[in-house]
Design a protein around this motif. Structure first.
Motif, PDB file in Angstrom:
ATOM      1  N   GLY A  37     150.639  32.019  75.978  1.00  0.00           N
ATOM      2  CA  GLY A  37     150.033  32.053  74.659  1.00  0.00           C
ATOM      3  C   GLY A  37     150.809  31.367  73.563  1.00  0.00           C
ATOM      4  O   GLY A  37     150.469  31.496  72.381  1.00  0.00           O
ATOM      5  N   PHE A  38     151.845  30.610  73.927  1.00  0.00           N
ATOM      6  CA  PHE A  38     152.611  29.886  72.924  1.00  0.00           C
ATOM      7  C   PHE A  38     152.005  28.507  72.639  1.00  0.00           C
ATOM      8  O   PHE A  38     152.367  27.856  71.668  1.00  0.00           O
ATOM      9  CB  PHE A  38     154.065  29.712  73.368  1.00  0.00           C
ATOM     10  N   MET A  39     151.112  28.083  73.504  1.00  0.00           N
ATOM     11  CA  MET A  39     150.467  26.781  73.361  1.00  0.00           C
ATOM     12  C   MET A  39     148.995  26.946  73.702  1.00  0.00           C
ATOM     13  O   MET A  39     148.606  27.858  74.437  1.00  0.00           O
ATOM     14  CB  MET A  39     151.143  25.761  74.289  1.00  0.00           C
ATOM     15  N   SER A  40     148.170  26.058  73.142  1.00  0.00           N
ATOM     16  CA  SER A  40     146.740  26.106  73.420  1.00  0.00           C
ATOM     17  C   SER A  40     146.214  24.693  73.650  1.00  0.00           C
ATOM     18  O   SER A  40     146.842  23.718  73.222  1.00  0.00           O
ATOM     19  CB  SER A  40     145.997  26.779  72.255  1.00  0.00           C
ATOM     20  N   ARG A  41     145.065  24.608  74.318  1.00  0.00           N
ATOM     21  CA  ARG A  41     144.430  23.312  74.583  1.00  0.00           C
ATOM     22  C   ARG A  41     142.961  23.407  74.176  1.00  0.00           C
ATOM     23  O   ARG A  41     142.255  24.320  74.577  1.00  0.00           O
ATOM     24  CB  ARG A  41     144.551  22.954  76.058  1.00  0.00           C
ATOM     25  N   GLU A  42     142.525  22.459  73.355  1.00  0.00           N
ATOM     26  CA  GLU A  42     141.125  22.404  72.936  1.00  0.00           C
ATOM     27  C   GLU A  42     140.665  20.954  72.908  1.00  0.00           C
ATOM     28  O   GLU A  42     141.223  20.135  72.178  1.00  0.00           O
ATOM     29  CB  GLU A  42     140.941  23.016  71.530  1.00  0.00           C
ATOM     30  N   ASN A 100     161.614  25.492  68.068  1.00  0.00           N
ATOM     31  CA  ASN A 100     162.839  24.800  68.492  1.00  0.00           C
ATOM     32  C   ASN A 100     163.112  25.012  69.977  1.00  0.00           C
ATOM     33  O   ASN A 100     163.520  24.084  70.683  1.00  0.00           O
ATOM     34  CB  ASN A 100     164.039  25.278  67.667  1.00  0.00           C
ATOM     35  N   VAL A 101     162.898  26.230  70.440  1.00  0.00           N
ATOM     36  CA  VAL A 101     163.115  26.533  71.862  1.00  0.00           C
ATOM     37  C   VAL A 101     162.108  25.762  72.719  1.00  0.00           C
ATOM     38  O   VAL A 101     162.457  25.144  73.729  1.00  0.00           O
ATOM     39  CB  VAL A 101     162.999  28.046  72.117  1.00  0.00           C
ATOM     40  N   ILE A 102     160.848  25.799  72.307  1.00  0.00           N
ATOM     41  CA  ILE A 102     159.801  25.149  73.094  1.00  0.00           C
ATOM     42  C   ILE A 102     160.010  23.642  73.145  1.00  0.00           C
ATOM     43  O   ILE A 102     159.949  23.016  74.214  1.00  0.00           O
ATOM     44  CB  ILE A 102     158.411  25.475  72.509  1.00  0.00           C
TER      45      ILE A 102
END
Length: 382
Positions: free
Chosen positions: A354-359, A374-376
């Motif tokens: 849930g830290f990234m999404s795709r649309e 920063n971590v990602i």
């Protein structure tokens, strides 16, 4: 291809206690050094490689560009217009310290062609301003913002700083209420970072607030600004719709830009498919001597071209700073590979958590992903 220009002015009345930028305080009346620097800067503009294509944005940063005289500012802008074609709607920004301007100065800034101001307020609380080592107080900040409107500037940014030692929720709330009253077109809201080598590092070896407290305050700021009608379009930047900083967006989207001045960075495209990222000389006396002795066509060292891997890394960790993220088709068009083919495992992990999404072919960090960006982003290094 559109191009941008960055101009670095390293002079300050006094270097702020938290600042680790390439800048230094000089006597406010030390006009000779500033004039030497401006002459060298104009020499660099005329005698070093230039990007091809129209200029869409110019950004004068520092330091304190508002220390320049009207004549110096006009000469720099004239030199740029002599060497480059400007788009008719070019965004021309300048950083302004409220402690260095009055109505006459802001009028001269507009007269020189500057159409966007970035006002370094940081806080509207006098105690916080004193602690930061700023040269202005609340009244000067308010005056600067109001005079800017009076002088006809319709594109104004206000810088605010979070996590100042001793900053209370009440002072943060008052800062945001003042922003609401002033209603600028753009807000840059940065977290204080305590850097080694600054006076702050000697005073505050540990973060002033724990991560949970920082997170709650950042959420409060986001909700408050969005409630005022601002849109968060980058980790630390909010604007009225249509008033995003075009210069910074260009940098995050890896559009070419040419930096002039002490330690100024460039992303230079040579027209043969090569990209160079380089930084200018950082010693002011060496810089002035070199630029005064340069002739057109003299050798200019830009270093080695960026590798494909370096360009892919930049595409990801710069593009993901923006809330709009990156388009997968832009990646494949640029590099001849799919983004999932290069970064599939990293992307899948952050999509699942849930830290990234795709649309619709767009990959972007979610709100909680932006909080730990920063971590990602470090995981997109190849």
């Amino acid at each position: 291809m559109e191009n941008s220009i960055y101009i670095h002015i390293p002079f300050c009345v006094k270097k702020c206690d938290y600042c680790d930028f390439l800048s230094f305080g000089v006597n406010f009346h030390d006009e000779a050094l500033r004039e030497e620097y401006v002459k060298a800067l104009i020499g660099e503009i005329g005698n070093t490689p230039k990007a091809s294509g129209p200029v869409s944005t110019v950004y004068l940063g520092g330091g304190t560009p508002s220390l320049l005289t009207e004549g110096q500012l006009e000469r720099i802008m004239d030199a740029l217009r002599c060497e480059y074609e400007f788009q008719s709607d070019a965004e021309i920004s300048m950083e302004v310290n409220p402690g260095t301007v009055d109505e006459e100065k802001l009028h001269s800034i507009g007269k020189a062609g500057i159409n966007r101001l970035s006002i370094g307020v940081q806080s509207f609380d006098d105690k916080e301003l004193k602690l930061l080592g700023r040269i202005h107080d609340r009244d000067a900040a308010l005056r600067c913002c109001l005079i800017a409107k009076k002088q006809g500037f319709t594109n104004v940014n206000i810088d605010l700083m979070l996590h100042i030692p001793g900053q209370s929720m009440e002072s943060l709330r008052r800062n945001l209420e003042t922003v609401k009253e002033l209603s600028p077109e753009h807000i840059s809201c940065y977290s204080l970072i305590i850097e080694e080598g600054t006076p702050f590092h000697g005073r505050y070896r540990e973060r002033p607030f724990d991560e949970e407290t920082e997170g709650l305050r950042e959420a409060f700021v986001r909700e408050s600004l969005c409630g005022m009608g601002y849109v968060r379009y980058e980790i630390s930047n909010y604007s009225r719709p249509g008033s995003e900083c075009r210069h910074n967006l260009g940098c995050w989207h890896r559009n070419p830009y040419r930096g002039y001045g002490l330690g100024a960075a460039s992303l230079f495209y040579d027209g043969s498919g090569n990209e160079y990222r380089f930084t200018g000389e950082k010693n002011i006396q060496v810089y002035i001597t070199r630029m005064n002795s340069r002739q057109p066509g003299d050798p200019f060292d830009m270093g080695a071209p960026l590798t494909k891997e370096e360009r892919m890394e930049e595409f990801m960790f710069l593009g993901l700073r923006c809330t709009g993220g990156i388009m997968e088709t832009d990646f494949s068009d640029s590099f001849g590979e799919t983004v999932t083919g290069v970064y599939g495992p990293v992307i899948d992990r952050y999509l699942q958590t849930g830290f990234m999404s795709r649309e619709e072919g767009r990959l972007f960090l979610t709100a909680k992903g932006l909080d730990v960006s920063n971590v990602i982003m470090s995981e997109f290094l190849l």
